[in-house]
Scaffold this motif. Sequence first.
Motif, PDB file in Angstrom:
ATOM      1  N   VAL A 113       0.832  -1.202   0.000  1.00 40.32           N
ATOM      2  CA  VAL A 113       0.000   0.000   0.000  1.00 40.32           C
ATOM      3  C   VAL A 113       0.872   1.259   0.000  1.00 40.32           C
ATOM      4  CG1 VAL A 113      -0.249   0.090   2.523  1.00 40.32           C
ATOM      5  CG2 VAL A 113      -2.023   1.089   1.045  1.00 40.32           C
ATOM      6  N   SER A 114       0.491   2.230  -0.803  1.00 35.02           N
ATOM      7  CA  SER A 114       1.226   3.493  -0.922  1.00 35.02           C
ATOM      8  C   SER A 114       0.689   4.510   0.082  1.00 35.02           C
ATOM      9  CB  SER A 114       1.055   4.051  -2.334  1.00 35.02           C
ATOM     10  OG  SER A 114      -0.311   4.405  -2.558  1.00 35.02           O
ATOM     11  N   PRO A 115       1.410   5.607   0.287  1.00 39.97           N
ATOM     12  CA  PRO A 115       0.869   6.670   1.146  1.00 39.97           C
ATOM     13  C   PRO A 115      -0.482   7.181   0.645  1.00 39.97           C
ATOM     14  CG  PRO A 115       3.211   7.004   0.796  1.00 39.97           C
ATOM     15  CD  PRO A 115       2.801   5.882  -0.122  1.00 39.97           C
ATOM     16  N   GLU A 116      -0.633   7.248  -0.679  1.00 39.33           N
ATOM     17  CA  GLU A 116      -1.906   7.700  -1.241  1.00 39.33           C
ATOM     18  C   GLU A 116      -3.009   6.693  -0.934  1.00 39.33           C
ATOM     19  OE1 GLU A 116       1.454   9.586  -3.165  1.00 39.33           O
ATOM     20  OE2 GLU A 116       0.944   7.442  -2.955  1.00 39.33           O
ATOM     21  N   GLY A 117      -2.684   5.411  -1.034  1.00 41.33           N
ATOM     22  CA  GLY A 117      -3.660   4.394  -0.713  1.00 41.33           C
ATOM     23  C   GLY A 117      -4.049   4.428   0.749  1.00 41.33           C
ATOM     24  N   THR A 118      -3.068   4.628   1.616  1.00 42.69           N
ATOM     25  CA  THR A 118      -3.339   4.717   3.053  1.00 42.69           C
ATOM     26  C   THR A 118      -4.260   5.904   3.351  1.00 42.69           C
ATOM     27  OG1 THR A 118      -1.217   3.698   3.612  1.00 42.69           O
ATOM     28  CG2 THR A 118      -2.283   5.014   5.320  1.00 42.69           C
ATOM     29  N   ARG A 120      -6.398   7.268   1.278  1.00 46.19           N
ATOM     30  CA  ARG A 120      -7.726   6.980   0.756  1.00 46.19           C
ATOM     31  C   ARG A 120      -8.495   6.040   1.690  1.00 46.19           C
ATOM     32  NH1 ARG A 120      -6.697   4.318  -3.960  1.00 46.19           N
ATOM     33  NH2 ARG A 120      -5.812   6.268  -4.704  1.00 46.19           N
ATOM     34  N   LEU A 121      -7.797   5.074   2.256  1.00 45.34           N
ATOM     35  CA  LEU A 121      -8.435   4.169   3.214  1.00 45.34           C
ATOM     36  C   LEU A 121      -8.918   4.934   4.440  1.00 45.34           C
ATOM     37  CD1 LEU A 121      -6.017   1.097   3.073  1.00 45.34           C
ATOM     38  CD2 LEU A 121      -8.374   1.185   2.236  1.00 45.34           C
ATOM     39  N   ALA A 122      -8.065   5.842   4.937  1.00 49.50           N
ATOM     40  CA  ALA A 122      -8.430   6.622   6.121  1.00 49.50           C
ATOM     41  C   ALA A 122      -9.645   7.498   5.848  1.00 49.50           C
ATOM     42  CB  ALA A 122      -7.249   7.479   6.574  1.00 49.50           C
ATOM     43  N   SER A 141     -19.193   3.544  -0.694  1.00 52.30           N
ATOM     44  CA  SER A 141     -18.099   3.588   0.278  1.00 52.30           C
ATOM     45  C   SER A 141     -17.509   2.192   0.468  1.00 52.30           C
ATOM     46  CB  SER A 141     -18.603   4.123   1.618  1.00 52.30           C
ATOM     47  OG  SER A 141     -18.997   5.470   1.513  1.00 52.30           O
ATOM     48  N   ASP A 142     -18.379   1.211   0.523  1.00 52.50           N
ATOM     49  CA  ASP A 142     -17.940  -0.175   0.672  1.00 52.50           C
ATOM     50  C   ASP A 142     -17.032  -0.566  -0.497  1.00 52.50           C
ATOM     51  OD1 ASP A 142     -17.818  -2.669   1.897  1.00 52.50           O
ATOM     52  OD2 ASP A 142     -19.657  -3.387   0.971  1.00 52.50           O
ATOM     53  N   ARG A 143     -17.488  -0.271  -1.701  1.00 49.83           N
ATOM     54  CA  ARG A 143     -16.701  -0.604  -2.884  1.00 49.83           C
ATOM     55  C   ARG A 143     -15.372   0.153  -2.891  1.00 49.83           C
ATOM     56  NH1 ARG A 143     -15.262   1.006  -7.901  1.00 49.83           N
ATOM     57  NH2 ARG A 143     -15.235  -0.598  -9.542  1.00 49.83           N
ATOM     58  N   THR A 144     -15.392   1.424  -2.522  1.00 48.11           N
ATOM     59  CA  THR A 144     -14.157   2.212  -2.536  1.00 48.11           C
ATOM     60  C   THR A 144     -13.104   1.601  -1.620  1.00 48.11           C
ATOM     61  OG1 THR A 144     -15.312   4.269  -3.054  1.00 48.11           O
ATOM     62  CG2 THR A 144     -13.157   4.472  -2.014  1.00 48.11           C
ATOM     63  N   VAL A 199      -8.257  -2.377   7.868  1.00 53.98           N
ATOM     64  CA  VAL A 199      -7.387  -1.247   7.539  1.00 53.98           C
ATOM     65  C   VAL A 199      -6.244  -1.136   8.547  1.00 53.98           C
ATOM     66  CG1 VAL A 199      -7.272   1.261   7.331  1.00 53.98           C
ATOM     67  CG2 VAL A 199      -9.185   0.005   6.303  1.00 53.98           C
ATOM     68  N   ALA A 200      -6.517  -1.344   9.824  1.00 57.61           N
ATOM     69  CA  ALA A 200      -5.459  -1.274  10.834  1.00 57.61           C
ATOM     70  C   ALA A 200      -4.357  -2.285  10.544  1.00 57.61           C
ATOM     71  CB  ALA A 200      -6.041  -1.505  12.220  1.00 57.61           C
TER      72      ALA A 200
END
Length: 230
Positions: A113-118, A120-122, A141-144, A199-200
């Motif tokens: 996972v990239s910083p951008e991905g992290t 987006r998850l947050a 939101s679920d799909r994202t 996510v954690a």
Amino acid sequence: MKLQAVSNRKLYIQIADQIRDQILGGAMAPGRQLPSERDLALGLGVSRPTVREALIALEVAGLVEVRVGVGAFVRQREAAGDALPEMSASPLEIMAVRRLLEPEAAALASRHVSPEGTARLAETLRRMRAETAAGQWSSESDRTLHMTLAESSGNAVLREMLDGLWASRRGAVDTRFHQHLADIGAVRAHILNDHEAIVAAIVSGNDDEARSAMARHLQFVADAMLEAWE
């Protein structure tokens, strides 16, 4: 109700066809409750989850109203249509394949996972918390969240496969199936907690826990699809 046993693929559509014909033929009056899932399953020689998919297809067509925890009821004729939704994949089959692929996608995402991905998850989790607090659930939101994990896996083929599965979930029957689940407050809260744990684990780089957390989440949803309305 006089029904015929079925044995082909996409059983839920065949079952829905038979029940639709009974309703439109006047065998079942508006307001009448359909036989229970158990009785329909026994009469047709299929599983109760397959019957449930058929009832939701009929609900999408406007022929029945599904009341969670109660049963399915024939709608007033003026409110009913006669066409079943486009023949889409079985929601239960989609879930079965997701359970094969998404735990590994989560494990890979924890490594790549990239910083951008992290970020987006947050942001997606923040949105999900707000939606849950408001008694809402968003399929988008679920799909994202799930597709961010797929995109972070570092495997383009896996990402494309999961994108196809999530595209299938946009079918009317699958959408209504999950919306019924999301209307249950305890299910919404559990799903949010599951997403927090997934996510954690990914952000911490713990691939074993990411895999396990995703597997637990999908097991919960699969069980809810089968049991939440009994």
